[in-house]
Design a protein around this motif. Structure first.
Motif, PDB file in Angstrom:
ATOM      1  N   ALA A 139       0.906  -1.346  -0.056  1.00  0.00           N
ATOM      2  CA  ALA A 139       0.081   0.125   0.013  1.00  0.00           C
ATOM      3  C   ALA A 139       0.945   1.340  -0.064  1.00  0.00           C
ATOM      4  N   THR A 197      -6.745  -8.012  -1.906  1.00  0.00           N
ATOM      5  CA  THR A 197      -8.111  -7.883  -2.086  1.00  0.00           C
ATOM      6  C   THR A 197      -8.526  -6.346  -1.974  1.00  0.00           C
ATOM      7  N   ASP A 198      -7.420  -5.228  -1.704  1.00  0.00           N
ATOM      8  CA  ASP A 198      -7.783  -3.980  -1.965  1.00  0.00           C
ATOM      9  C   ASP A 198      -7.730  -3.512  -3.106  1.00  0.00           C
ATOM     10  N   SER A 199      -7.851  -2.331  -3.526  1.00  0.00           N
ATOM     11  CA  SER A 199      -7.891  -1.615  -4.652  1.00  0.00           C
ATOM     12  C   SER A 199      -6.462  -1.285  -5.277  1.00  0.00           C
ATOM     13  N   ARG A 259      -5.376  -5.438  -5.885  1.00  0.00           N
ATOM     14  CA  ARG A 259      -6.325  -6.515  -6.532  1.00  0.00           C
ATOM     15  C   ARG A 259      -5.774  -7.174  -7.916  1.00  0.00           C
TER      16      ARG A 259
END
Length: 313
Positions: A15, A182-184, A187
């Motif tokens: 992230a 699983t996050d934007s 993904r």
């Protein structure tokens, strides 16, 4: 924490958002001169200092450093009003959002929160702040969020090269992998199995926008290691950005602002950050208005077009 070689899945999440990038480590050098005096410095001793040092006395000490900033907020006084600037430290465009943390009789023009695009290694005036009622005093505090990339990017239909220079490859986690994709931002990321030190190459032509190379730890504590890894971010001509993450400590072999060609080596794979084992995390990302998103991509492997399955093998 190193993972046993028998572990079959190497997976990660990466992230990158907010005003800071990836936390890293720095070095302090310590040496003792011929008179027994100990010296410290943020760079290795020069020729004269080395000559004056006792043989073998130069030691390298790794210390935790502050995260590298994507952008810096700068406020300047201007005749009873205040100018809020954003300074972009990257070799690519960024988007910033300036807002009040606290405001007492202060308004912004444009009204806050206010967004602005900042060109590479440039500054932009985001807002002018002044008293709502000039007859009385006021005070304020600001915060700024920043994100790499231009929200107006229009991704082209491009076939990417395999980002590793090795005879065989294995995908340990594909699109939508339940461990960490699983996050934007992740993904549509792909985790390629790779031993530490495997050459990492640019999958497409572009400009090196951002690098981190000094982080040297890994583990499964997401709070501690999530978003903390060595990486190279490359900006493409259509505004998309490729992320090559979890590189070896000091494993970046490209400099910020450098133009690289597809297939050119940019680093060495590693095992840094939030990860279960050595691998390369690759993603193509775009800024969608203060929101970083990964997008699907086409890639060519040694035997032709690569089929990227969802989830983990």
């Amino acid at each position: 924490m190193n993972v046993p070689r028998t572990l079959s899945i190497a997976a990660c999440a990466f992230a990158l958002a907010g005003s800071a990038a990836v936390a890293d480590a720095a070095k302090v050098y310590r040496w003792t001169d011929k008179n027994g005096v100990t010296h410290y410095g943020d760079s290795a001793p020069n020729a004269n200092q080395t000559a004056a040092a006792r043989e073998g006395s130069v030691k390298e000490i790794r210390v935790q450093a502050e995260p590298s900033a994507i952008a810096r907020l700068r406020v300047e006084s201007d005749g009873g009003r205040y100018l809020a600037f954003a300074d972009n430290t990257l070799a690519g465009p960024i988007e910033v959002l300036v807002s009040f943390s606290r405001s007492n009789n202060i308004v912004g023009d444009p009204p806050l929160p206010a967004r602005a695009m900042v060109p590479p290694r440039s500054s932009a005036l985001v807002a002018v702040l002044s008293a709502a009622d000039p007859g009385r005093g006021g005070d304020f505090e600001l915060r700024m969020d920043s994100l790499p990339g231009d929200p107006n990017a229009r991704p082209g239909d491009i076939e990417y090269l395999l980002p590793l220079r090795q005879d065989e490859f294995r995908i340990d986690q594909g699109y939508g992998g339940q461990f960490s994709h699983t996050d934007s931002q992740n993904r549509y990321a792909v985790d390629f199995a790779a031993d530490v030190g495997t050459p990492v190459v640019a999958a497409r032509d572009g400009v090196v926008m951002q690098v981190e190379s000094d982080f040297d730890k890994a583990g499964l504590n997401r709070e501690r290691y999530g978003g903390r890894a060595n990486f190279v971010r490359i900006l493409h001509d259509d505004g998309t950005m490729a992320l090559y993450a979890h590189l070896r400590s000091e494993g970046v072999m490209a400099r910020v602002g450098q133009r690289v060609r597809a297939g050119q080596q940019i680093g060495l794979s590693g095992n840094t950050g939030f990860t279960t084992g050595p691998h390369l995390h690759f993603a193509v990302q775009v800024n969608r208005g203060m929101r970083l998103e990964s997008i699907p991509f086409r890639m060519r492997g040694p035997s032709g077009p690569l089929r990227i399955a969802s989830g983990s093998p």
